[in-house]
Motif scaffolding. Structure first.
Motif, PDB file in Angstrom:
ATOM      1  N   ASN A 297       0.791  -1.277  -0.059  1.00 57.95           N
ATOM      2  CA  ASN A 297      -0.057  -0.002  -0.034  1.00 57.95           C
ATOM      3  C   ASN A 297       0.760   1.123  -0.003  1.00 57.95           C
ATOM      4  OD1 ASN A 297      -2.441  -1.401   0.256  1.00 57.95           O
ATOM      5  ND2 ASN A 297      -2.312  -1.814   2.161  1.00 57.95           N
ATOM      6  N   THR A 298       0.496   2.003  -1.124  1.00 54.18           N
ATOM      7  CA  THR A 298       1.604   3.205  -1.121  1.00 54.18           C
ATOM      8  C   THR A 298       1.153   4.557  -0.246  1.00 54.18           C
ATOM      9  OG1 THR A 298       0.151   4.396  -2.718  1.00 54.18           O
ATOM     10  CG2 THR A 298       1.777   2.649  -3.529  1.00 54.18           C
ATOM     11  N   LYS A 299       2.184   5.281   0.113  1.00 52.56           N
ATOM     12  CA  LYS A 299       1.559   6.518   0.887  1.00 52.56           C
ATOM     13  C   LYS A 299       0.780   7.384  -0.079  1.00 52.56           C
ATOM     14  CE  LYS A 299       6.194   6.969   3.063  1.00 52.56           C
ATOM     15  NZ  LYS A 299       7.530   7.440   3.048  1.00 52.56           N
ATOM     16  N   THR A 300      -0.174   8.002   0.798  1.00 48.98           N
ATOM     17  CA  THR A 300      -0.985   8.871   0.012  1.00 48.98           C
ATOM     18  C   THR A 300      -0.947  10.205   0.655  1.00 48.98           C
ATOM     19  OG1 THR A 300      -2.724   8.495   1.499  1.00 48.98           O
ATOM     20  CG2 THR A 300      -2.551   6.992  -0.436  1.00 48.98           C
ATOM     21  N   GLY A 301      -1.579  11.243  -0.014  1.00 50.95           N
ATOM     22  CA  GLY A 301      -1.537  12.591   0.624  1.00 50.95           C
ATOM     23  C   GLY A 301      -2.223  12.613   1.774  1.00 50.95           C
ATOM     24  N   ALA A 302      -3.367  11.934   2.091  1.00 53.30           N
ATOM     25  CA  ALA A 302      -4.232  11.777   3.161  1.00 53.30           C
ATOM     26  C   ALA A 302      -3.444  11.212   4.315  1.00 53.30           C
ATOM     27  CB  ALA A 302      -5.354  10.808   3.090  1.00 53.30           C
ATOM     28  N   ASN A 303      -2.623  10.140   4.269  1.00 51.34           N
ATOM     29  CA  ASN A 303      -1.761   9.777   5.457  1.00 51.34           C
ATOM     30  C   ASN A 303      -0.391  10.224   5.354  1.00 51.34           C
ATOM     31  OD1 ASN A 303       0.071   8.340   3.631  1.00 51.34           O
ATOM     32  ND2 ASN A 303      -1.164   6.605   3.579  1.00 51.34           N
ATOM     33  N   LEU A 304       0.147  10.996   4.556  1.00 54.52           N
ATOM     34  CA  LEU A 304       1.340  11.936   4.731  1.00 54.52           C
ATOM     35  C   LEU A 304       1.127  13.176   5.171  1.00 54.52           C
ATOM     36  CD1 LEU A 304       4.320  11.724   3.875  1.00 54.52           C
ATOM     37  CD2 LEU A 304       3.876  13.027   1.945  1.00 54.52           C
ATOM     38  N   LYS A 305      -0.062  13.838   4.864  1.00 56.29           N
ATOM     39  CA  LYS A 305      -0.278  15.039   5.562  1.00 56.29           C
ATOM     40  C   LYS A 305       0.973  16.074   5.552  1.00 56.29           C
ATOM     41  CE  LYS A 305      -4.102  13.115   8.148  1.00 56.29           C
ATOM     42  NZ  LYS A 305      -4.713  12.913   9.191  1.00 56.29           N
ATOM     43  N   GLY A 306       1.837  16.328   4.536  1.00 56.34           N
ATOM     44  CA  GLY A 306       2.931  17.074   4.555  1.00 56.34           C
ATOM     45  C   GLY A 306       3.940  16.785   3.330  1.00 56.34           C
ATOM     46  N   ASN A 307       5.110  17.368   3.549  1.00 51.33           N
ATOM     47  CA  ASN A 307       6.330  17.056   2.766  1.00 51.33           C
ATOM     48  C   ASN A 307       7.444  16.906   3.349  1.00 51.33           C
ATOM     49  OD1 ASN A 307       4.385  18.309   0.836  1.00 51.33           O
ATOM     50  ND2 ASN A 307       4.757  20.415   1.710  1.00 51.33           N
ATOM     51  N   GLU A 308       8.384  16.432   2.678  1.00 56.12           N
ATOM     52  CA  GLU A 308       9.769  16.109   3.340  1.00 56.12           C
ATOM     53  C   GLU A 308      10.884  16.222   2.260  1.00 56.12           C
ATOM     54  OE1 GLU A 308      10.464  12.568   5.996  1.00 56.12           O
ATOM     55  OE2 GLU A 308      11.654  12.084   4.254  1.00 56.12           O
ATOM     56  N   VAL A 309      12.095  16.661   2.648  1.00 65.31           N
ATOM     57  CA  VAL A 309      13.167  16.589   1.628  1.00 65.31           C
ATOM     58  C   VAL A 309      14.344  16.053   2.588  1.00 65.31           C
ATOM     59  CG1 VAL A 309      12.541  18.368   0.385  1.00 65.31           C
ATOM     60  CG2 VAL A 309      13.730  19.017   2.453  1.00 65.31           C
ATOM     61  N   SER A 310      15.173  15.159   2.012  1.00 59.62           N
ATOM     62  CA  SER A 310      16.088  14.687   2.734  1.00 59.62           C
ATOM     63  C   SER A 310      17.572  14.214   2.074  1.00 59.62           C
ATOM     64  CB  SER A 310      15.776  13.301   3.418  1.00 59.62           C
ATOM     65  OG  SER A 310      15.616  12.192   2.180  1.00 59.62           O
ATOM     66  N   ILE A 311      18.429  14.184   2.775  1.00 56.87           N
ATOM     67  CA  ILE A 311      19.859  13.890   2.102  1.00 56.87           C
ATOM     68  C   ILE A 311      20.386  12.523   2.729  1.00 56.87           C
ATOM     69  CG2 ILE A 311      20.996  15.957   3.299  1.00 56.87           C
ATOM     70  CD1 ILE A 311      22.144  14.514  -0.146  1.00 56.87           C
ATOM     71  N   TYR A 312      21.117  11.681   2.313  1.00 54.38           N
ATOM     72  CA  TYR A 312      21.318  10.528   2.922  1.00 54.38           C
ATOM     73  C   TYR A 312      22.817  10.245   2.200  1.00 54.38           C
ATOM     74  CZ  TYR A 312      21.405   5.988   5.444  1.00 54.38           C
ATOM     75  OH  TYR A 312      21.541   5.162   6.507  1.00 54.38           O
ATOM     76  N   GLY A 313      23.714   9.466   3.006  1.00 51.55           N
ATOM     77  CA  GLY A 313      24.936   9.360   2.291  1.00 51.55           C
ATOM     78  C   GLY A 313      26.014   8.800   3.400  1.00 51.55           C
ATOM     79  N   GLY A 314      26.992   8.455   2.732  1.00 47.51           N
ATOM     80  CA  GLY A 314      28.486   8.030   3.494  1.00 47.51           C
ATOM     81  C   GLY A 314      29.204   7.186   2.685  1.00 47.51           C
TER      82      GLY A 314
ATOM     83  N   GLU B 176       9.425  14.122  -1.008  1.00 41.97           N
ATOM     84  CA  GLU B 176       8.100  13.484  -0.824  1.00 41.97           C
ATOM     85  C   GLU B 176       7.438  14.670  -0.537  1.00 41.97           C
ATOM     86  OE1 GLU B 176       7.716  10.838   2.557  1.00 41.97           O
ATOM     87  OE2 GLU B 176       9.223   9.164   1.894  1.00 41.97           O
ATOM     88  N   PHE B 177       6.236  14.746  -1.129  1.00 39.37           N
ATOM     89  CA  PHE B 177       5.131  15.903  -0.966  1.00 39.37           C
ATOM     90  C   PHE B 177       3.731  15.354  -1.281  1.00 39.37           C
ATOM     91  CE2 PHE B 177       6.567  17.267  -5.106  1.00 39.37           C
ATOM     92  CZ  PHE B 177       5.303  17.871  -5.787  1.00 39.37           C
ATOM     93  N   GLY B 178       2.906  15.838  -0.454  1.00 40.33           N
ATOM     94  CA  GLY B 178       1.341  15.201  -0.875  1.00 40.33           C
ATOM     95  C   GLY B 178       0.386  15.988   0.141  1.00 40.33           C
ATOM     96  N   GLY B 179      -0.870  15.676  -0.393  1.00 46.25           N
ATOM     97  CA  GLY B 179      -1.834  16.226   0.770  1.00 46.25           C
ATOM     98  C   GLY B 179      -3.030  15.967  -0.023  1.00 46.25           C
ATOM     99  N   THR B 180      -4.223  16.624   0.490  1.00 47.28           N
ATOM    100  CA  THR B 180      -5.284  16.454  -0.175  1.00 47.28           C
ATOM    101  C   THR B 180      -6.088  17.949  -0.364  1.00 47.28           C
ATOM    102  OG1 THR B 180      -6.384  16.697   2.245  1.00 47.28           O
ATOM    103  CG2 THR B 180      -5.990  14.331   1.280  1.00 47.28           C
ATOM    104  N   ARG B 181      -6.682  18.067  -1.346  1.00 44.24           N
ATOM    105  CA  ARG B 181      -7.516  19.480  -1.693  1.00 44.24           C
ATOM    106  C   ARG B 181      -8.788  18.959  -2.097  1.00 44.24           C
ATOM    107  NH1 ARG B 181      -4.295  24.077  -3.111  1.00 44.24           N
ATOM    108  NH2 ARG B 181      -2.516  24.170  -1.823  1.00 44.24           N
ATOM    109  N   GLY B 182      -9.788  19.267  -1.590  1.00 40.15           N
ATOM    110  CA  GLY B 182     -11.047  19.008  -1.936  1.00 40.15           C
ATOM    111  C   GLY B 182     -11.214  17.621  -2.050  1.00 40.15           C
TER     112      GLY B 182
END
Length: 709
Positions: A159-176, A186-192
């Motif tokens: 089951n994928t993430k959706t705007g309804a269960n994410l309710k926001g945005n994220e930016v990240s950087i990972y490494g090493g 990631e970004f998402g949400g609901t509009r109407g």
């Protein structure tokens, strides 16, 4: 195609925002969740998700669920390849090229995203799913209900993430370590009435493929990978929605070199004699789209979908290097295109009976275009300078695969449920035409409130991959350095098997759950795959007879901020008489296997995984993780076993809250993978269908920062 995918994602989001401004909101912001049997009042995304799960539940099969907390507890968390997430489930064995095997079978996994089948891609290095897009995932195996077909070692149900269960945005950087850089968003949400979610990532490192040597680092092993995923849905009314999934991945992989290999042939005018300077590479692409309509009415619920998938592998050889060290240098372009449709429906026929039925069908066309340099005739020794000959070959395969099923969930009494049914499958290709009626039955008994017993039987019809090589192609290389010496080349066939499963699970209080399961499979034309040649494109073949059996133990424990899991499995897998694609196997091996059951190369007798995570405070998470493998098979007839291994990893994550908002926070994470720097072989280069040696990842240090807003 990358530009087209990103343009489609932007267009979909623009439509979401534009339509949201024009359309009124018809979904109430506050409602109570109802039970799946009262689907007439299902009007929010979460309840429609529950209804979708009820259309095609596991019903007696063995299900291992993985949620956001479990993903966070895997070393590297959401930045880990999805293979690493699956390896924490019972009965899953690690292999090279990012592969995993479930219950002693080679691949044979079905991936479903939001209830819709993902067509089987070409075999390569890239992961079929990006961990960033996953909300929850389940591995379903055992005696599967009738809705699951074609690839039945396990169902990876996402089951994928959706705007309804994410309710926001994220930016990240990972490494090493290993020059790893992995930014994502990631970004998402609901509009109407609209729900939208988009994620994208880029990954670079110099450990794109497993190292063929025991050292920490190797040369010529860089990879660059890009991924994009879009989810968009529109709620037509309180009980229905239409959704769109778009996914794309694009990856470049260098093929790592093996040092100090002796030249096998002399190439006139080249002077090439250093195996560490070979520059083979491989490009992989995959794109899929799904459009679904879901309706949750009073007694009838259904989901109808259409889907398309395109995948491509392009292998670019180092002509001089490959000819000198292998005698063959072939450019390979392999692609596959699939279109299909799927329908799953559920009817609450009475208080004691729930009937489910459905259909799935798809058409796949593949092409395999090669330009191969070989020596013809074969030079007598490596000191004889020879000139290569170019042999071109353009072939293709096509197939229509379809299945229809019906089943009844019969609640015999409050403790006993029988789920029985059947499916009819057909596989019609240019090299094989077969069909089968497959009965299924699962019995689930609640011995008492915390204890559940289950037993099941399933008849399986497993369709072969379409990488079937024709006799004409094999004959083109007779007498050259690309000739294995085997003239037999029968086409691959459908695998047919009988599968039995039984198990028990018991919950002790609210914290501890233990489970045990056993299984047995007897198969005709058992499907396996192997790597033959330079390009890492696997070729399928059949064993006329095969069997697999084993057992699993699993346990989970949660108490306040502490959680732990542990799994252990045992499996035996045998095959006899290779009866298809024999050109890939030496005559001596074929003669021996014709009269002897041999262990399958992907058999690992014992495997296990365990982990603990502890929330020291509300903002601090500590994880400890370990995996165990007794070693895959090796040797001339898979008669040897590689050494056992137990890599241990640790991680720590801290959350900094920037304000009182639920979303305005920064997460800092550090992981140490393979803390004790254990050097272990996944493959040693021997065995039926095994290519080069490959070693597991050595110790690596990784750091990440993510901002949620």
């Amino acid at each position: 195609m990358r530009i087209g995918l990103l343009a489609a994602a932007v267009f979909a989001l623009w439509c979401a925002f534009a339509s949201a401004q024009a359309l009124p909101t018809t979904i109430p912001s506050e409602i109570s969740t109802t039970s799946p049997s009262d689907l007439g009042t299902v009007i929010v995304s979460s309840d429609l998700d529950v209804a979708r799960e009820e259309i095609a539940p596991s019903l007696g099969a063995v299900t291992y669920s993985i949620g956001p907390a479990q993903i966070s507890s895997v070393p590297q968390g959401e930045d880990a390849p999805f293979q690493q997430v699956l390896l924490r489930a019972p009965g899953v064995v690690e292999d090279s090229f990012g592969q995993e095997h479930v219950r002693g079978e080679h691949a044979n996994l079905t991936y479903r995203v939001n209830g819709v089948l993902l067509p089987e891609p070409l075999s390569g290095f890239a992961q079929q799913l990006d961990t960033h897009l996953i909300d929850t995932a389940s591995l379903i195996d055992g005696a599967l209900p009738a809705q699951f077909g074609f690839h039945t070692a396990g169902i990876v149900d996402v089951n994928t993430k959706t705007g309804a269960n994410l309710k926001g945005n994220e930016v990240s950087i990972y490494g090493g370590s290993f020059d790893t850089v992995n930014p994502s968003f990631e970004f998402g949400g609901t509009r109407g009435n609209w729900d939208y979610f988009v994620t994208g990532s880029f990954k670079h490192d110099n450990l794109g493929i497993e190292n063929p040597a025991p050292e920490s680092h190797t040369v010529h092993d860089n990879t660059n990978q890009e991924r994009t995923f879009v989810y968009l849905s529109y709620h037509i009314d309180e009980t229905s929605r239409i959704s769109l999934l778009l996914n794309g991945s694009y990856g470049d992989f260098q093929i790592p070199d093996r040092h100090n290999q002796p030249p096998q042939f002399g190439l006139a005018g080249s002077g090439f004699d250093d195996s560490a300077r070979i520059k083979d590479s491989q490009n992989e692409q995959e794109y899929y789209s799904v459009i679904s309509y879901q309706k949750a009415a009073d007694k009838l619920s259904f989901q109808a979908s259409i889907f398309s998938n395109y995948s491509q592998i392009h292998f670019n050889p180092d002509m001089a290097g490959d000819l000198v060290f292998q005698g063959v240098a072939g450019e390979v372009l392999n692609n596959a295109f699939t279109n299909g449709m799927q329908l799953d429906a559920e009817l609450a026929a009475s208080q004691d009976h729930t009937v489910r039925a459905g259909f799935i069908g798809d058409y796949t066309a593949t092409s395999l275009n090669t330009n191969t340099f070989v020596f013809n005739p074969v030079p007598p020794d490596s000191t004889t300078p020879s000139s290569p000959e170019l042999i071109g070959d353009n072939t293709g395969n096509e197939a229509v695969t379809a299945g229809v099923y019906i089943q009844d969930e019969w609640r015999l009494d409050p403790r006993l449920t029988l789920n029985y049914g059947a499916r009819f499958d057909t596989f019609n290709s240019n090299f094989d035409n077969e069909n089968q009626l497959s009965p299924r039955a699962n019995l689930v008994y609640k011995l008492d409130e915390p204890t559940t017993l289950h037993a099941g039987y399933a008849r399986y019809f497993v369709t072969p991959p379409l990488q079937n090589v024709s006799v004409d192609t094999v004959n083109k290389f007779a007498g050259t350095t690309n000739d294995t010496g085997t003239e037999l080349n029968e086409p691959t066939r459908v695998e047919r098997s009988n599968y039995y499963d039984a198990g028990i699970s018991r919950q002790f209080g609210k914290s501890l759950t233990l489970g045990a399961d056993s299984f047995y499979k007897a198969a005709r034309n058992l499907i396996d795959e192997g790597q033959f040649g330079s390009a890492v494109i696997e070729t399928p073949f059949n064993y006329a007879r095969g069997y697999v059996y084993g057992a699993e133990l699993s346990g989970t424990y949660t108490y306040e901020g502490f959680s732990a899991f542990g799994n252990f499995s045992w499996v035996e897998a045998r095959g006899r008489d290779i009866n298809s694609q024999q050109f890939d196997i030496s005559p001596d091996d074929l003669a021996y296997i014709n009269n002897h059951y041999i262990r399958l190369d992907h058999e690992a007798n014992y495997t296990g995984s365990a982990g603990v995570s502890l929330n020291i405070t509300h903002n601090d998470l500590v994880i400890l993780d370990a995996m165990y493998g007794s070693g895959l098979r090796a040797g001339a007839h898979n008669d040897k076993k590689l050494q056992q291994y137990v890599p241990v990893s640790v991680g720590y994550e801290h959350t900094f809250h920037m304000s009182n908002s639920d979303r305005n926070f920064v997460r800092f994470r550090v992981d140490v993978v393979n803390v004790f720097d254990e050097s272990y072989k996944l493959r040693n280069g021997t065995g039926i269908g095994v290519g080069a040696p490959q070693f597991g990842q050595r110790r690596g240090y990784y750091f990440g920062v993510a901002y949620d807003f």
